[in-house]
Design a protein around this motif. Structure first.
Motif, PDB file in Angstrom:
ATOM      1  N   LEU A  99      -7.213  -2.214   3.339  1.00 43.51           N
ATOM      2  CA  LEU A  99      -6.949  -3.649   3.386  1.00 43.51           C
ATOM      3  C   LEU A  99      -7.130  -4.141   4.821  1.00 43.51           C
ATOM      4  O   LEU A  99      -6.420  -3.706   5.725  1.00 43.51           O
ATOM      5  N   ALA A 136      -0.628  -4.319  -0.339  1.00 42.00           N
ATOM      6  CA  ALA A 136      -0.726  -2.851  -0.274  1.00 42.00           C
ATOM      7  C   ALA A 136       0.200  -2.197  -1.294  1.00 42.00           C
ATOM      8  O   ALA A 136      -0.174  -1.219  -1.954  1.00 42.00           O
ATOM      9  N   ILE A 155       0.198  -9.230   3.317  1.00 42.45           N
ATOM     10  CA  ILE A 155      -0.734  -8.108   3.409  1.00 42.45           C
ATOM     11  C   ILE A 155      -0.020  -6.796   3.035  1.00 42.45           C
ATOM     12  O   ILE A 155      -0.614  -5.914   2.407  1.00 42.45           O
ATOM     13  N   VAL A 188      -8.058  -9.839   3.079  1.00 41.27           N
ATOM     14  CA  VAL A 188      -6.869 -10.367   2.414  1.00 41.27           C
ATOM     15  C   VAL A 188      -6.659 -11.846   2.728  1.00 41.27           C
ATOM     16  O   VAL A 188      -6.118 -12.597   1.909  1.00 41.27           O
ATOM     17  N   VAL A 198      -3.702  -0.677   6.286  1.00 43.33           N
ATOM     18  CA  VAL A 198      -3.319  -2.081   6.428  1.00 43.33           C
ATOM     19  C   VAL A 198      -3.589  -2.445   7.884  1.00 43.33           C
ATOM     20  O   VAL A 198      -2.841  -2.053   8.779  1.00 43.33           O
TER      21      VAL A 198
END
Length: 238
Positions: free
Chosen positions: A155, A173, A169, A160, A131
């Protein structure tokens, strides 16, 4: 022991860092095109250009229809303009080369114990994902750094459409990981964007302490990682 099924990771300054300061990298590229600029001046102008671009077009200008490539090309050009370089043809070449070269592993290095810690997590059956407030070059950087195989998903804020600390976000995940928030932990080096943001959606989180980083009184000592290798002990103790 914490009953975790998913670990999500920040990348820049958590798993990977630039081998050299931005000013040195930019100065070397400029020199290859016959342009002499002091690295220190470029470092200062980069901070100004990057900050202004981020305020005007957050998250690589995705909401305004920009590509991250154009966003970064504009940042590089403005960085050099602020140091007095204005020849647009040369600036375009420099900017395009730097954008491409930042995909290369030669500009990045692993933080100490990053590979070993990821391998340990993988061996112990954790699902893992990235992330990161990064553009879509991150996939290539992770592949070239021999890290991509550790992760079930990557990600980026560009993909995103929102950046940390936005909860969306982290929720994305959790959906990809197929877990509840309390079954997941996030590891990163930024108090607001990593540690606090993950906890606000109900995840566990751990803050990697980096040199020069100020301590946050809100973070319990047991949530701070002096190095990545401390993650094992923190998970088992929790």
């Amino acid at each position: 022991m914490l009953r975790l099924r998913l670990l999500t990771w920040d990348v820049k300054d958590t798993l990977l860092r630039l081998r050299q300061p931005v000013g040195l990298i930019y100065a070397a590229e400029a020199q290859a095109h016959g342009v002499q600029v002091q690295p220190e001046a470029l470092s200062q102008s980069f901070q100004a250009a990057y900050g202004a671009q981020s305020r005007r077009f957050p998250n690589y200008g995705r909401a305004e229809g920009l590509s991250s490539r154009q966003w970064w090309v504009d940042v590089v050009k403005e960085t050099f303009r602020l140091t007095g370089v204005h020849e647009d043809t040369v600036l375009t070449l420099i900017a395009e080369n730097l954008y491409r070269d930042y995909c290369s592993a030669r500009n990045w290095e692993l933080l100490p114990e990053a590979s070993e810690t990821l391998s340990w997590c993988h061996q112990h059956g954790f699902r893992m994902g990235v992330v990161s407030n990064f553009d879509n070059r991150l996939e290539s950087i992770l592949v070239q750094s021999n890290l991509r195989h550790h992760f079930h998903f990557v990600l980026t804020s560009e993909a995103v459409g929102v950046a940390k600390p936005d909860p969306k976000i982290f929720k994305a995940a959790l959906r990809l990981g197929g877990v509840l928030p309390e079954q997941a932990a996030h590891i990163g080096d930024d108090y607001s964007k990593d540690y606090r943001a993950a906890r606000e959606v109900g995840m566990h989180s751990f803050l990697l302490h980096t040199p020069g980083q100020s301590t946050q009184p809100e973070v319990p000592p047991g949530h701070i990682l002096p190095t990545l290798s401390h993650l094992l002990a923190v998970i088992e103790k929790g």
